[in-house]
Design an enzyme around this catalytic site. Sequence first.
Site, PDB file in Angstrom:
ATOM      1  N   LYS A  51       0.459  -1.032  -0.088  1.00 25.96           N
ATOM      2  CA  LYS A  51      -0.034  -0.083  -0.278  1.00 25.96           C
ATOM      3  C   LYS A  51       0.840   1.234  -0.429  1.00 25.96           C
ATOM      4  O   LYS A  51       0.661   2.072  -0.482  1.00 25.96           O
ATOM      5  CB  LYS A  51      -0.966   0.196   0.919  1.00 25.96           C
ATOM      6  N   GLN A  95      -4.662  -1.127   9.961  1.00 29.67           N
ATOM      7  CA  GLN A  95      -4.032  -2.760   9.005  1.00 29.67           C
ATOM      8  C   GLN A  95      -5.415  -3.662   9.928  1.00 29.67           C
ATOM      9  O   GLN A  95      -4.290  -3.557  11.179  1.00 29.67           O
ATOM     10  CB  GLN A  95      -2.901  -2.770   9.114  1.00 29.67           C
ATOM     11  N   ASP A 118     -10.951   2.979   3.888  1.00 27.57           N
ATOM     12  CA  ASP A 118     -11.290   0.646   3.676  1.00 27.57           C
ATOM     13  C   ASP A 118     -12.569   0.836   3.365  1.00 27.57           C
ATOM     14  O   ASP A 118     -13.027  -0.357   3.174  1.00 27.57           O
ATOM     15  CB  ASP A 118     -11.066   0.825   4.785  1.00 27.57           C
TER      16      ASP A 118
END
Length: 281
Positions: A51, A95, A118
């Site tokens: 990422k 994460q 997200d």
Amino acid sequence: MKLIDGKAIAAKMKEDIKRETLALKEQGVTPGLAVVIVGGDPASQTYVASKERAADSLGFYSVKKELDQGVSEEALLKLVQELNEDEKIHGILVQLPLPDHIDAKKVLNSIDIRKDVDGFHPENIGKMIIGDEAFLPCTPNGIIKMLEYEGVAIKGKHAVVLGRSNIVGKPMAALLLAEDATVTVCHSKTRNLKEITALADILVAAVGIPGYVTPDMVKEGAVVIDVGINRVEGRLVGDVDFERVKDKTSLITPVPGGVGPMTITMLMYNTIESAKRKRED
Ligand code: NDP
């Protein structure tokens, strides 16, 4: 059978994002993405590194916050709060998984929904379900983009989603429904599962079991999307028995090189969308 080249579609989307980033920068806004990682889980480290690489290659301002496995929930919530208030940050990603002593739900819910790139915040999920503007979860939205790119008509088709997780199965079903598919969701308690999947015009597999989808489960000419990422003897394999299933399909995604590259690209897409909305504020 035609292979859906997720890597190539993602690369094309990234070119567009890069161009938009340049234009935004000229207007004084640099898209900013903060990635928070707790502990040293190797798979999480790999995901975060990709990422970060993607954000850097697009010219984003990217920040990685690494916290020790033993960090308190309070300290993590404080960090999220700081990032919520940081003007340079347009997207925040925590994460998963988080260590057991931290309430992951509480942490995800503390992210400012305007920075929830997200798309996991309950408010964003609610907005997605009712069709309001929202950050859409990256993996399922990436799949919709792939289908669009390949010219697959979704309207009126029977789509079967294998798996009902909050991050893949459920939002996938919601997005396919929003595209006017007739959607069936299957899970571990589904009866006569093979009979249902064999009716699918579009079959999305997200169960996390290597080679779970076999040819008898697939209709001739179906579009098969394999979300699974499973490590078998050091090799990455999907949830579809690719070699045996591929010739029955009209379109199929490989693993690796299918859905995976799209997921990261959609995260970048959401971040630049967030930066654009901020500019318009
Ligand atoms: P989860 O483990 O959270 O969910 C798996 C789902 O599959 C559950 O709904 C479960 O049913 C269902 N399931 C399990 N066993 C069976 C079975 N025998 N028959 C039918 N359904 C079953 O997984 P995720 O959704 O998080 O991920 C799925 C896969 O996708 C994994 O391999 C993961 O690594 C991968 N993934 C890939 C991404 C990418 O970018 N390509 C992104 C995210 C995930 P029940 O609810 O009843 O338990």
